[in-house]
Structures are given as C-alpha cells and as structure tokens.
Scaffold this active site. Structure first.
Site, PDB file in Angstrom:
ATOM      1  CG  ASP A  91      24.269  30.087  42.579  1.00 14.36           C
ATOM      2  OD1 ASP A  91      24.194  28.938  41.787  1.00 14.36           O
ATOM      3  OD2 ASP A  91      23.777  31.295  42.476  1.00 14.36           O
ATOM      4  CG  ASP A 264      28.540  36.201  45.565  1.00 15.32           C
ATOM      5  OD1 ASP A 264      28.115  35.727  46.864  1.00 15.32           O
ATOM      6  OD2 ASP A 264      27.892  36.335  44.769  1.00 15.32           O
ATOM      7  CB  CYS A 302      45.118  51.578  41.272  1.00 17.06           C
ATOM      8  SG  CYS A 302      44.454  49.992  40.823  1.00 17.06           S
ATOM      9  CB  CYS A 304      44.674  47.382  38.437  1.00 15.19           C
ATOM     10  SG  CYS A 304      43.860  48.699  37.402  1.00 15.19           S
ATOM     11  CB  CYS A 307      45.592  52.199  37.527  1.00 12.13           C
ATOM     12  SG  CYS A 307      43.630  52.210  37.837  1.00 12.13           S
ATOM     13  CG  HIS A 333      40.209  50.074  38.670  1.00  8.04           C
ATOM     14  ND1 HIS A 333      41.164  50.547  39.336  1.00  8.04           N
ATOM     15  CD2 HIS A 333      39.134  50.546  39.405  1.00  8.04           C
ATOM     16  CE1 HIS A 333      40.990  51.232  40.317  1.00  8.04           C
ATOM     17  NE2 HIS A 333      39.632  51.220  40.468  1.00  8.04           N
TER      18      HIS A 333
HETATM   19 ZN    ZN Z   1      43.362  50.221  38.862  1.00  8.34          ZN
END
Ligand code: ZN
Length: 368
Positions: A91, A264, A302, A304, A307, A333
C-alpha cells in the site's frame, strides 16, 4: 506493462480473470492476506503457500518506519527479505498516515506526521511513497492518496478528491521501474459524482490497475455497496479492480457481484487472535464456554490443517491457557476459509452459477 489483467468470464456482474505479475500469474477474484510488518502474523510463507495464498499485501508505512526501506533493499528486496516467492502488493502508506488523526499535517506537497513508534517527525509524499515502494520492490505499488474520515462534507471531499488526482499524477511521473506495476486509488467519499470524477481522472492517466479506497471506514454496508455500484462501472474492463481493506465473507460476495477482483483485510488474522473463527454460517467464538466439551472441528468439512487435526475443545483450552498455538491454529483456519471461499466463488463464475452461489451464501450466512 508489468501487471496485466485478463478477463476470463463474467457472470451476473462478477468477473473471473488472471492477474499477471513479475512473480507469477494469479487467479481472481482473490483475497490477499495482510503481512503488515513483512509477515502474516504467526504463519510461515510455506504455510501461506500451501493454503493457496497468491498475492500478499505489506504496509509501506510500517516498513518505512521499521526496519526502513534501505535495509529491505540491501536484503535484496521484500520478497527475499521475508522469503515470499509469489507476488506482493504494497500500500502507499496513505491510509496509515491519515489514521494518525491529530498526529499529522496535510499540505499539497505531502503529509508530515509523527511516528507512532518513537514520536519522531516524518514526511510522506507521492514521490517519497514511490521511492519507498520501489526500494521494497513489491510487484504492485499503490499511488499515494488521501483517505478521508467518514462522514466528510461535500466541500472537503471535493478538495481532497482533486488533490488525490494531482498526487496520482505525481506518483506516475515519479515511478520508474520495469519490475513493479502501479495502481491508482479511486476516492470521492460517499458522493457518487465525485467517485465518477475520480475514476475518470485516474483512468485518463492509464494506471496498471485501480484500487477503490475510502470504503469500509464506518459507513453502512448498504452505502458501501451503493458507492461500489457507482464506481466499478467507470473503470476499464481490461484492468484489475481492488477494493481496499475489505475482508468479511458478505462484503467479498457483494464486492465480487459488483465487479471487484481483489480484496485485502487484516480481519481474518486479527479476529483469529481474539478467538473468533470464520465459517460459512457466520462467526464462531471458539474460546466461549459453549465449546469446552465440543470435540468437533471449527467447521465440519473444512480441509484446513487445523480442522483436520484439532477440536474446538482443544483450541478453547489453548486460548484459556494463553498458549501461542491458539493464535496460529485459528489464523490458519480463517485464512484457509477465505482463500477457499474465493476459489469456490471464482469457480462459480467460470461455471456460470455465481447467482446461485450468492443466493446459497445468503441463505446460510448470519452476520454476528
Ligand atoms: Zn478449518
């Protein structure tokens, strides 16, 4: 052109495309994790890469104050300094400087302010911001703009929007590198005619892409969506549009529906450190007592790392014990959730089913 955008598909106002940068070609619409101090808090670059992060954002203001752009340049640029091999957007420093309130003074030449670290006097201008960003050698630099508070009256918004256009011209005139693209930033507050004028001024200057600034600053979401409707329509189809500082799932869906390609926000990582997880149905405050004996993952289904391996009960325990792993697990996550959410949204645009995606989202999602 160092940065190019290729439109691949359109569906009910939403766009799927490819953003080409010196560090690879990336798929839009995209969410960019924020690495304020040249690090996405608690995560390694490999972890970000593995969860599908493409472009990440870093903050000129913070790196300018510490460690200083000269040191980053000496290290071989921001990519090498922080070990991130894909694209980086920086930025302009404008947003942070204007958030300092009483600690800064705006003139046509630039902004004088006091460092939040040691109180020392500093100066940022279009030219200084370009010099810093060129030294950092990010893939995408942002023009130095004035981000005004909400609400601001018409008179001041007009004055400021015109100045932002003059500053944009100075950024273009000063920016000279063939390894970095430059995006202009649309301002204009909540006034539709000023938004339109800002778009026209910047499009005339022919930037590599366009940021949409001055939104998500305290106005209602309805106002934000209305302003967006009256902004993206004046931007060229063959350039990327980036809605700055927006990163909750509802705003991502509605932004994409209005033709935005990039977003973002510090939100997913900031709330993670407060024990708040993001899910398809809304927010889940994993540190709450409700989850003390809940042996399910944060969100069922999920994929990830968190998880697949940990339960709500365990993560809650980590928060209670103030263990550092708690911040990492929820950050992993939340970012995975947003990145995969954007991948699914992109796929729906390519499939021609974005309208259904948007409807399904609103059926499930409750904003806490
Ligand atoms: Zn997750």
């Amino acid at each position: 052109m160092v940065i190019t955008y290729e439109l691949q598909a359109e569906c009910d106002g939403a766009r799927a495309g490819l953003l080409r940068t010196p560090h690879g070609t990336f798929k839009t619409p995209m969410f960019m994790p924020v690495g304020t101090q040249a690090t996405v808090k608690t995560l390694t670059p490999e972890e970000l890469y593995d969860m599908g992060a493409q472009v990440i954002l870093s903050n000129t203001y913070h790196l300018f104050l510490r460690p200083g752009e000269d040191l980053v340049k000496e290290a071989g640029g921001l990519h090498r300094f922080m070990n991130w091999k894909q694209a980086i957007l920086t930025d302009s420093g404008g947003f942070q400087v204007f958030s300092l309130g009483q600690m800064r003074k705006i003139k046509e030449e630039g902004v004088t302010f006091r460092s939040h670290l040691d109180g020392s006097k500093k100066f940022l201008s279009p030219e200084v911001s370009m010099d810093i960003q060129m030294a950092l050698n990010s893939d995408i630099a942002m023009a130095f703009d004035e981000c005004i508070p909400y609400p601001s009256d018409y008179e001041y918004t007009l004055l400021s929007t015109e100045r932002t256009s003059r500053w944009a011209r100075r950024c273009l005139d000063h920016h000279h590198t063939d390894t970095q693209g430059l995006f202009g930033i649309v301002q204009g507050g909540m006034y539709k005619d000023l938004r339109k004028k800002s778009c026209e001024d910047l499009v005339d200057m022919d930037f590599d892409g366009y940021g949409i600034g001055g939104l998500s600053v305290g106005e209602s979401k309805d106002i934000m969506y209305d302003v967006l409707d009256n902004t993206t329509q004046y931007l060229p189809e063959n350039k990327a549009r980036y809605l700055m500082g927006v990163g909750t799932p509802d705003c991502l869906v509605e932004g994409v529906a209005r033709g935005v390609d990039m977003f973002d926000c510090v939100f997913p990582t900031r709330v993670a450190r407060n024990g708040m997880a993001m899910t398809h149905t809304g927010r889940l405050t994993v540190k709450n007592a409700t989850y003390a004996r809940d042996f399910r993952p944060i969100e069922e289904g999920c994929q990830c790392y968190t998880c697949r391996n940990y339960t709500r009960a365990y993560i809650r325990h980590l928060f209670k014990a103030e263990e550092l792993l708690a911040y990492r697990l929820v950050s992993i996550h939340n970012l995975y959730f947003l990145l995969s959410f954007m991948r699914d949204m992109r796929q729906s645009i390519l499939n021609g089913t974005f309208r259904e995606f948007r409807q399904d989202f609103w059926k499930r999602y409750q904003d806490a």
